[in-house]
Design an enzyme around this catalytic site. Structure first.
Site, PDB file in Angstrom:
ATOM      1  N   PHE A 163     -10.763 -10.102   1.689  1.00  0.00           N
ATOM      2  CA  PHE A 163     -10.547  -9.998   0.250  1.00  0.00           C
ATOM      3  C   PHE A 163     -11.229 -11.189  -0.441  1.00  0.00           C
ATOM      4  O   PHE A 163     -11.184 -12.301   0.078  1.00  0.00           O
ATOM      5  CB  PHE A 163      -9.037 -10.005  -0.017  1.00  0.00           C
ATOM      6  CG  PHE A 163      -8.653  -9.688  -1.425  1.00  0.00           C
ATOM      7  CD1 PHE A 163      -8.527  -8.366  -1.844  1.00  0.00           C
ATOM      8  CD2 PHE A 163      -8.411 -10.702  -2.345  1.00  0.00           C
ATOM      9  CE1 PHE A 163      -8.162  -8.072  -3.147  1.00  0.00           C
ATOM     10  CE2 PHE A 163      -8.046 -10.413  -3.648  1.00  0.00           C
ATOM     11  CZ  PHE A 163      -7.920  -9.089  -4.053  1.00  0.00           C
TER      12      PHE A 163
ATOM     13  N   TYR B 232       3.701  -7.989  -4.608  1.00  0.00           N
ATOM     14  CA  TYR B 232       3.658  -6.930  -5.630  1.00  0.00           C
ATOM     15  C   TYR B 232       3.026  -5.639  -5.128  1.00  0.00           C
ATOM     16  O   TYR B 232       2.882  -4.697  -5.878  1.00  0.00           O
ATOM     17  CB  TYR B 232       2.938  -7.430  -6.891  1.00  0.00           C
ATOM     18  CG  TYR B 232       1.620  -8.139  -6.627  1.00  0.00           C
ATOM     19  CD1 TYR B 232       0.479  -7.418  -6.333  1.00  0.00           C
ATOM     20  CD2 TYR B 232       1.535  -9.527  -6.650  1.00  0.00           C
ATOM     21  CE1 TYR B 232      -0.721  -8.058  -6.073  1.00  0.00           C
ATOM     22  CE2 TYR B 232       0.342 -10.179  -6.404  1.00  0.00           C
ATOM     23  CZ  TYR B 232      -0.788  -9.441  -6.108  1.00  0.00           C
ATOM     24  OH  TYR B 232      -1.966 -10.080  -5.847  1.00  0.00           O
ATOM     25  N   LYS B 233       2.623  -5.594  -3.856  1.00  0.00           N
ATOM     26  CA  LYS B 233       2.024  -4.364  -3.314  1.00  0.00           C
ATOM     27  C   LYS B 233       3.145  -3.517  -2.693  1.00  0.00           C
ATOM     28  O   LYS B 233       3.961  -2.972  -3.407  1.00  0.00           O
ATOM     29  CB  LYS B 233       0.896  -4.725  -2.361  1.00  0.00           C
ATOM     30  CG  LYS B 233      -0.290  -5.321  -3.142  1.00  0.00           C
ATOM     31  CD  LYS B 233      -1.397  -5.925  -2.304  1.00  0.00           C
ATOM     32  CE  LYS B 233      -2.454  -6.531  -3.228  1.00  0.00           C
ATOM     33  NZ  LYS B 233      -3.387  -7.411  -2.536  1.00  0.00           N
TER      34      LYS B 233
ATOM     35  N   ARG C  58      -9.424   4.698  -2.887  1.00  0.00           N
ATOM     36  CA  ARG C  58      -8.289   4.266  -2.060  1.00  0.00           C
ATOM     37  C   ARG C  58      -7.022   5.002  -2.472  1.00  0.00           C
ATOM     38  O   ARG C  58      -6.736   5.148  -3.658  1.00  0.00           O
ATOM     39  CB  ARG C  58      -8.013   2.764  -2.245  1.00  0.00           C
ATOM     40  CG  ARG C  58      -9.005   1.834  -1.648  1.00  0.00           C
ATOM     41  CD  ARG C  58      -8.446   0.411  -1.579  1.00  0.00           C
ATOM     42  NE  ARG C  58      -7.692   0.013  -2.762  1.00  0.00           N
ATOM     43  CZ  ARG C  58      -7.045  -1.134  -2.883  1.00  0.00           C
ATOM     44  NH1 ARG C  58      -7.038  -2.004  -1.864  1.00  0.00           N
ATOM     45  NH2 ARG C  58      -6.397  -1.444  -3.985  1.00  0.00           N
TER      46      ARG C  58
END
Ligand SMILES: *Cc1c(COP(=O)(O)O)cnc(C)c1O
Length: 405
Positions: A130, A227-228, A376
């Site tokens: 990332f 937060y995912k 995605r």
């Protein structure tokens, strides 16, 4: 096509009816008629959060004011919530603390990890990591005078053979954010240790989606956002794991007062606290932290192996539906087909990805796009259904044209 769309719809309904975790969907406030497959980017609002935030704001902050730091347990919240997250990571209590962002935690952790191996000069990291991980790895290397080598996780063994004795840290994601590939934490960690290096794992796309066994695997350090799949809310604080065996030796560059051995003595010089507390920095975002604590109750009583098999059922079904309904339409499944190598998202490549994602959103189906051509679809087994998976594939079928040879 051997299976008709109607038969697939029946299969989806049957699989949803048999799902032992079907009840946890009610723990989330999912907008009606929305198919949300972006929980790997920002999780759905858990039903327990609004009331908890209302209480945090009106009662704890509004009336309790400064006394709430101790009377309401604010001071210990980063550790208490860290332990709750630790339970999802296979970490015994006292090794996880919450606060700040993943980016900040990466900087603090990568530096601290590299300092454990002061005689070594090479930092190994994933070429597909990332962006924030890549940038911070470069930045830490620059500050400490290290050299960064970008080697895919699948080739770490060979790279360690080549310059293993010079490697201080391996910095890798547990799950690739683009393709959803799940790496073998255990094998990479073992190889790192055989070469005398330490590991920093980024768990952003793994925590709350796949069972992790950090203690058992011997992982040294890990960081991740909340937060995912943990559904803690926009900008909810990150967490850091440090294996207990490193607590006494680890030295962080961000020596904030919350990590001091005696923070309220207001001493002139920094002395690191014992244990995981030394990874604390400054005041955590308390409202977000309390929202996160409420969000994590969505995992109460959930068996993580059951969550994993429910997640795999969703992604396997999605892939199967893609194979059956999207053949000849220019899609390619970019996620490994072997369940053991898959996180909880499926990535499709398509040259029209930039057009398809907003078209889906117009039909109330939310996924996202990653450069250059990836669509995605994230599956959170706490709230997603096989019907969601099929709705997305059916819409993609309607939005594309089959090219027959
Ligand atoms: C989401 C994500 C981040 C996010 O970092 P922030 O500091 O929270 O913006 C970092 N690393 C990975 C691998 C991610 O998936």
């Amino acid at each position: 096509m051997d299976v008709t769309p109607g038969e697939l719809a029946e299969r989806a309904a049957k699989l949803d009816a048999l799902n032992p975790l079907a009840h946890t969907r009610d723990r989330f406030l999912i907008p009606p008629d929305l198919v949300y497959l972006d929980g790997n980017s920002l999780g759905v609002l858990p039903a327990a959060v609004p009331a908890a935030l209302e209480d945090a704001v009106r009662r704890q902050w509004g009336r309790g004011l400064i006394s709430s730091w101790f009377d309401e347990g604010w001071w210990d919240a980063p550790l208490r919530i860290g332990d709750r997250i630790g339970a999802l990571l296979g970490a015994a209590p006292g090794q996880v603390v919450t606060g700040d962002s993943t980016s900040v935690q990466l900087f603090n952790t990568l530096t601290a990890a590299a300092r454990l191996r002061p005689d070594r000069r090479v930092l190994l990291t994933d070429p597909g990591h990332f962006p924030t991980d890549a940038y911070l790895t470069d930045s830490v290397a620059q500050l400490l005078g290290l050299e960064v080598r970008r080697v895919p996780a699948s080739q770490v063994g060979a790279a360690l053979g080549e310059y293993g004795r010079d490697v201080c840290v391996l910095s890798y994601p547990a799950v690739d954010y683009r393709t959803g590939e799940l790496w073998d934490l255990s094998a990479v960690t073992r190889a790192a240790h055989e070469a005398g290096a330490v590991t920093v794992w980024d768990l952003c796309h793994a925590a709350g989606a796949v069972p992790l066994a950090l203690d058992e695997t011997g992982v040294d350090f890990a960081v991740g956002c909340t937060y995912k799949y943990l559904s803690g809310g926009p900008g909810s604080p990150a967490y850091v794991y440090i294996a207990r065996r490193h607590h006494a030796d680890v030295r962080h560059p961000l020596t904030g007062w919350h990590g001091h051995a005696d923070p309220f003595a207001m001493q002139d010089a920094y002395t690191a606290a014992e244990g995981i507390s030394r990874a604390r920095i400054g005041c955590p975002p308390m409202l977000s932290l309390l929202a996160l604590e409420a969000a994590l109750t969505a995992f109460d009583g959930v068996d993580l192996r059951e969550l994993r098999s429910a997640g795999l059922s969703l992604t396997s079904f999605f892939i199967e539906a893609c194979d059956l309904l999207l053949a000849g339409r220019g899609f390619e499944v970019a996620t490994p087909r072997a369940a053991s190598r898959r996180g909880s998202q499926v990535a499709l490549r398509h040259r029209d990805a930039a057009r398809l994602v907003p078209e889906l959103a117009r039909r109330r189906i939310v996924g996202d796009k990653r450069e250059p051509d990836i669509l995605r679809f994230g599956f959170n087994a706490l709230y997603n259904t096989h019907a969601d998976a099929l709705a997305a594939v059916n819409a993609l079928r309607e939005l594309t044209i089959a090219v027959t040879a």
